[in-house]
Motif scaffolding. Structure first.
Motif, PDB file in Angstrom:
ATOM      1  N   UNK A 124       0.833  -1.202   0.000  1.00 18.25           N
ATOM      2  CA  UNK A 124       0.000   0.000   0.000  1.00 18.25           C
ATOM      3  C   UNK A 124       0.870   1.256   0.000  1.00 18.25           C
ATOM      4  N   UNK A 125       1.913   1.283   0.834  1.00 16.99           N
ATOM      5  CA  UNK A 125       2.805   2.442   0.882  1.00 16.99           C
ATOM      6  C   UNK A 125       3.499   2.651  -0.458  1.00 16.99           C
ATOM      7  N   UNK A 126       3.890   1.555  -1.103  1.00 16.34           N
ATOM      8  CA  UNK A 126       4.557   1.641  -2.404  1.00 16.34           C
ATOM      9  C   UNK A 126       3.619   2.181  -3.471  1.00 16.34           C
ATOM     10  N   UNK A 127       2.378   1.671  -3.485  1.00 16.21           N
ATOM     11  CA  UNK A 127       1.418   2.149  -4.479  1.00 16.21           C
ATOM     12  C   UNK A 127       1.071   3.616  -4.253  1.00 16.21           C
ATOM     13  N   UNK A 128       0.901   4.014  -2.998  1.00 18.69           N
ATOM     14  CA  UNK A 128       0.594   5.411  -2.704  1.00 18.69           C
ATOM     15  C   UNK A 128       1.713   6.344  -3.146  1.00 18.69           C
ATOM     16  N   UNK A 129       2.942   5.877  -3.015  1.00 15.66           N
ATOM     17  CA  UNK A 129       4.096   6.726  -3.311  1.00 15.66           C
ATOM     18  C   UNK A 129       4.416   6.762  -4.806  1.00 15.66           C
ATOM     19  N   UNK A 130       4.341   5.602  -5.473  1.00 11.98           N
ATOM     20  CA  UNK A 130       4.881   5.519  -6.837  1.00 11.98           C
ATOM     21  C   UNK A 130       3.855   5.180  -7.921  1.00 11.98           C
ATOM     22  N   UNK A 131       2.708   4.621  -7.556  1.00 12.67           N
ATOM     23  CA  UNK A 131       1.793   4.138  -8.600  1.00 12.67           C
ATOM     24  C   UNK A 131       0.347   4.266  -8.128  1.00 12.67           C
ATOM     25  N   UNK A 132      -0.035   5.459  -7.717  1.00 12.30           N
ATOM     26  CA  UNK A 132      -1.353   5.663  -7.120  1.00 12.30           C
ATOM     27  C   UNK A 132      -2.375   6.044  -8.181  1.00 12.30           C
ATOM     28  N   UNK A 133      -2.718   5.092  -9.036  1.00 12.40           N
ATOM     29  CA  UNK A 133      -3.752   5.325 -10.032  1.00 12.40           C
ATOM     30  C   UNK A 133      -4.654   4.099 -10.116  1.00 12.40           C
ATOM     31  N   UNK A 134      -5.872   4.321 -10.573  1.00 11.42           N
ATOM     32  CA  UNK A 134      -6.820   3.226 -10.681  1.00 11.42           C
ATOM     33  C   UNK A 134      -7.197   2.673  -9.315  1.00 11.42           C
ATOM     34  N   UNK A 135      -7.643   1.435  -9.324  1.00 12.80           N
ATOM     35  CA  UNK A 135      -8.068   0.772  -8.092  1.00 12.80           C
ATOM     36  C   UNK A 135      -7.016  -0.219  -7.586  1.00 12.80           C
ATOM     37  N   UNK A 136      -5.797  -0.120  -8.091  1.00 15.15           N
ATOM     38  CA  UNK A 136      -4.696  -1.000  -7.680  1.00 15.15           C
ATOM     39  C   UNK A 136      -4.977  -2.458  -8.020  1.00 15.15           C
ATOM     40  N   UNK A 137      -5.854  -2.694  -8.993  1.00 21.78           N
ATOM     41  CA  UNK A 137      -6.167  -4.072  -9.358  1.00 21.78           C
ATOM     42  C   UNK A 137      -5.522  -4.467 -10.686  1.00 21.78           C
ATOM     43  N   UNK A 138      -4.507  -3.722 -11.119  1.00 21.47           N
ATOM     44  CA  UNK A 138      -3.805  -4.023 -12.366  1.00 21.47           C
ATOM     45  C   UNK A 138      -2.616  -4.932 -12.072  1.00 21.47           C
ATOM     46  N   UNK A 139      -2.691  -6.143 -12.561  1.00 23.17           N
ATOM     47  CA  UNK A 139      -1.639  -7.127 -12.302  1.00 23.17           C
ATOM     48  C   UNK A 139      -0.439  -6.949 -13.229  1.00 23.17           C
ATOM     49  N   UNK A 140      -0.492  -5.963 -14.112  1.00 19.52           N
ATOM     50  CA  UNK A 140       0.651  -5.685 -14.972  1.00 19.52           C
ATOM     51  C   UNK A 140       1.647  -4.746 -14.298  1.00 19.52           C
ATOM     52  N   UNK A 141       1.252  -4.138 -13.194  1.00 25.09           N
ATOM     53  CA  UNK A 141       2.148  -3.210 -12.488  1.00 25.09           C
ATOM     54  C   UNK A 141       3.356  -3.950 -11.926  1.00 25.09           C
ATOM     55  N   UNK A 142       4.522  -3.297 -12.012  1.00 20.01           N
ATOM     56  CA  UNK A 142       5.735  -3.932 -11.480  1.00 20.01           C
ATOM     57  C   UNK A 142       5.681  -4.053  -9.959  1.00 20.01           C
ATOM     58  N   UNK A 143       4.849  -3.253  -9.324  1.00 20.49           N
ATOM     59  CA  UNK A 143       4.723  -3.327  -7.869  1.00 20.49           C
ATOM     60  C   UNK A 143       3.869  -4.517  -7.425  1.00 20.49           C
TER      61      UNK A 143
END
Length: 427
Positions: free
Chosen positions: A277-296
């Motif tokens: 969650x901290x990583x997504x908020x800092x570096x990739x905070x878009x959409x609903x975080x349900x994209x499995x293509x993200x490197x995070x």
């Protein structure tokens, strides 16, 4: 009073599940990957346009600026002087556009960019497009799938709650082994609840584009879903670790390890999700975080892979130890028969959970989508029910305790009826 160690009751299902590879309910619809692709391309193009507007190019000898970088909804066209042309390839989206070497050209004229030639719909050939009837049939198929896995998770939740109630109510069933089973059941309950919550938040309102949704509620739902999946895998790992501890350290008290098991089963997933969650908020905070293509996504995926790998090693080690005990001349005939029954049941039940996941793992995601969805969503929704069935309802110790208490209750009722009848007669 603690419950006795029963090897079949402790590890039949665990060994069955140790061969279980990753089971993730996919949250990103394939159409969303197309939408996200064009959004990313547009964002990159707009950044170039913004940079050019802040640092405009000098005019040519004729005083003409040329054609600026432009986004036409499909491709980004780099800036060129008047009189020159630019060519781009078809969008590189797997399973949407067929591979083509065709190029689309646009000329830079004094009036601006010309129309694409040839048009996108001629140059870029789409994969087989389903007809309207096929689309309706597909919609009906997904509705049926949702009904089936909703029934599956509902059945599993009811069975798991009942199993937890049985383990909690009978004092003779209070022991470390059954405490671990209760935590394992709870992880399945959280997983089922997370699926319902995720569906309610992401897909309840058809007017909302879930591909571009980016609310606190949907992110919280996805984070809770990921936590429940991680907890499920790590309590499966705890079951394996506990079984191996019983086989290796038969005479060691297992109560001293229970807090370590709780820390692994609930603590490691919590730490992992917090980092994610901290990583997504800092570096990739878009959409609903349900994209499995993200490197995070690897922040979640790596711990699950680790749990599966360790469980596989435990499975091999436990199988080796069981084989040694069966062949050992020091083991009595009764124990050998017990180990043999365990081995046979394990080898029989492993394919129910393991084989189809292994087969699907060998093929790309777009191969056998319908069959994959059926196994992962529909059959996967009944996992909790099967766990409760094998760990609780078919457990001989549980059945004996229920029969014993049922007999005591019947005797008590008969005694009360007899006493009442005697009182009436004497009165």
């Amino acid at each position: 009073m603690g419950c006795p160690w029963q090897l079949p009751g402790s590890c039949t299902l665990l060994l069955l599940l140790l061969a279980l590879p990753m089971l993730w309910v996919r949250a990103t619809h394939p159409d969303c990957s197309v939408v996200l692709y064009f959004q990313e391309q547009e964002a990159e193009c707009l950044e170039i346009i913004k940079s050019e507007s802040q640092n405009p190019a000098p005019p040519t000898a004729r005083g003409q600026q040329g054609c600026q970088t432009a986004w036409d909804g499909v491709s980004c066209w780099p800036a060129v002087p008047v009189g020159q042309s630019q060519a781009v390839a078809c969008p590189d989206i797997l399973h949407v556009f067929k591979k083509s070497k065709a190029l689309i050209q646009r000329n830079c004229t004094e009036a601006g960019w010309s129309l694409p030639s040839p048009p996108y719909y001629n140059a870029c050939e789409l994969e087989d497009i389903r007809s309207g009837n096929d689309t309706e049939a597909k919609k009906g198929y997904f509705v049926t799938m949702k009904v089936l896995y909703t029934c599956g998770y509902s059945t599993s939740l009811a069975a798991l709650f009942l199993a937890i109630g049985i383990f909690s109510c009978f004092r003779k069933l209070h022991c470390t082994r059954n405490s671990i089973h209760i935590h394992f059941f709870t992880s399945f309950i959280l997983r089922g609840a997370a699926v319902f919550i995720k569906d309610a938040v992401l897909f309840s309102d058809e007017s909302v584009d879930h591909c571009t949704m980016s609310t606190v509620n949907c992110k919280a739902a996805i984070a809770f879903f990921q936590y429940s999946v991680l907890a499920n895998f790590y309590w499966l790992l705890v079951e394996g670790m506990y079984l191996q501890t019983l086989l290796l350290l038969t005479f060691t008290s297992d109560k001293s390890y229970i807090w370590w098991y709780i820390l692994i089963g609930w603590g490691v997933p919590m730490l992992t999700v917090c980092v994610w969650v901290a990583t997504r908020l800092q570096y990739d905070n878009h959409g609903c975080w349900d994209d499995y293509t993200s490197r995070f996504w690897w922040v979640i995926k790596a711990p699950i892979l680790l749990a599966i790998f360790v469980n596989f090693l435990i499975f091999l080690n436990v199988t080796r130890m069981l084989a040694q005990k069966i062949r050992s001349p020091d083991i009595s005939k009764n124990y050998k028969q017990q180990y043999m029954r365990l081995t046979k049941s394990t080898l029989l039940l492993i394919p129910l959970f393991g084989v189809h996941y292994v087969v699907f793992a060998l093929f790309p995601e777009h191969i056998g989508v319908d069959a994959r969805l059926y196994f992962e969503l529909v059959l996967g929704s009944y996992q909790g029910f099967l766990v409760a069935l094998l760990y609780c309802f078919l457990n001989g110790e549980v059945q004996a305790e229920i029969k014993r208490n049922w007999g005591k209750w019947q005797s008590s009722m008969e005694s009360n009826v007899f006493n009442l009848a005697t009182q009436d007669f004497t009165a």
